[in-house]
Enzyme design. Structure first.
Site, PDB file in Angstrom:
ATOM      1  N   ASP A 233       0.815  -1.220   0.000  1.00 56.09           N
ATOM      2  CA  ASP A 233       0.000   0.000   0.000  1.00 56.09           C
ATOM      3  C   ASP A 233       0.845   1.266   0.000  1.00 56.09           C
ATOM      4  O   ASP A 233       0.326   2.358  -0.155  1.00 56.09           O
ATOM      5  CB  ASP A 233      -0.923  -0.011   1.226  1.00 56.09           C
ATOM      6  N   SER A 257      -6.943   5.636  -0.323  1.00 57.70           N
ATOM      7  CA  SER A 257      -7.202   4.341  -0.958  1.00 57.70           C
ATOM      8  C   SER A 257      -8.694   4.042  -0.932  1.00 57.70           C
ATOM      9  O   SER A 257      -9.366   4.276   0.080  1.00 57.70           O
ATOM     10  CB  SER A 257      -6.442   3.226  -0.237  1.00 57.70           C
ATOM     11  N   GLN A 307      -4.983  -1.583  -7.035  1.00 56.56           N
ATOM     12  CA  GLN A 307      -5.574  -0.635  -6.091  1.00 56.56           C
ATOM     13  C   GLN A 307      -6.104   0.580  -6.838  1.00 56.56           C
ATOM     14  O   GLN A 307      -5.437   1.092  -7.737  1.00 56.56           O
ATOM     15  CB  GLN A 307      -4.549  -0.167  -5.058  1.00 56.56           C
TER      16      GLN A 307
END
Length: 316
Positions: A233, A257, A307
């Site tokens: 991430d 996110s 993502q």
């Protein structure tokens, strides 16, 4: 904190392992969502309940990778608690970030057993704080099996010892956020140059990042998978920023996110160097999509990641 002479803070890995050391708090029969937001939640479910602490961040918002990693641990511990199951490594996760969390408070993880089959186990995890859901994830685990084999090739890039470290990228910068970046448990080295304060020289929607923990981890595949989720991430949306000449420190930038998916193809260890090949196929509607592939240093494809994030520039 990492010192200016590039000496790693060995306590950072111990801190991360403590964050991943979830405590089992029994079971709960209360669904974390109400029926108006989840049609399946019109009756109570018995769920395993785990609790973990958060890592404090400069902006006091819980790091999304931390919540992902703890969700991997919660689901995996729930499977290990079932004595009738063989060892089942994780093979995929699909998560939605619903609202930000407070990095000063612990997070509860309610784990629902959706299925235990002969080969696959599926868990749904809700990360909760103050009675509200921060993240909802579905994770699948599989008994190791034989089958067809192929993979994409690892790109040719400079070796990690030829790439600038984070402390080198931040040399001479005295700022709490820079201190936070320097003190991370993951050694992150971006081949094309980090995007902390200086934009990339080329506006190209791709980059390559070497990363590994600064010290060894326990020989536990679940911990390694969780730390991969944690580290995945950090930089995945940077290919969007690089394309548009942006940096994380841009005061106009609003980033968060939205969702995160991972497919774990083969076992690997993140206390050894991994290459994170990243690209962004699209940005539109205030959102940017990043995709990535994690390779072991021997070229083995370990994991594929995707993502989407909110990326907006505040107008004056």
């Amino acid at each position: 904190m990492t010192s200016s002479d590039d000496t790693p803070d060995l306590d950072a890995v111990a801190d991360l392992l403590d964050v991943l050391n979830l405590k089992h708090e029994g079971t709960t029969r209360f669904g974390p969502l109400d029926a108006s937001t989840d049609p399946d939640d019109n009756h109570s479910h018995e769920m395993d309940l785990y609790v973990g602490r958060s890592q404090e961040t400069p902006h006091k918002r819980a790091f999304g990778g931390q919540v992902l990693a703890q969700s991997v641990m919660a689901a995996g511990l729930s499977i290990r608690a079932n004595a009738g199951l063989d060892e089942r490594p994780i093979h995929s996760l699909h998560a939605y970030f619903i609202r930000p969390g407070d990095s000063l408070k612990p997070i509860s993880f309610a784990v629902e057993n959706l299925r235990d089959g002969r080969s696959f186990s599926v868990r749904r995890v809700y990360a909760m704080q103050n009675g509200q859901t921060l993240l909802s994830a579905t994770l699948s685990f599989q008994v190791p099996a034989e089958g067809l084999e192929h993979q994409s090739e690892m790109p040719s890039v400079p070796e990690p010892d030829r790439v600038r470290t984070t402390p080198q990228e931040l040399e001479g910068i005295d700022h709490p956020v820079a201190d936070h970046w320097r003190s991370r448990s993951i050694d992150v080295r971006t081949v094309e140059g980090a995007l902390f304060f200086q934009p990339g020289r080329q506006k190209y929607a791709a980059q390559n990042v070497w990363m590994k923990t600064i010290t060894e981890l326990p020989e536990d595949p679940l911990i390694h998978a969780a730390v991969m989720a944690y580290a995945s991430d950090y930089t995945l949306l940077e290919s969007v920023l690089r394309k548009h000449g942006l940096v994380w420190s841009d005061p106009r930038l609003r980033a968060a996110s939205l969702d995160h998916s991972m497919w774990f193809h083969r076992p690997g260890q993140i206390d050894e160097w991994l290459l994170y090949q990243q690209e962004s196929p699209s940005a539109s509607g205030g959102r940017g999509l990043g995709t990535g592939r994690l390779y072991g240093i021997d070229g083995t494809l370990l994991c594929t990641v995707a993502q989407e994030g909110m990326l907006r520039l505040k107008q004056d």
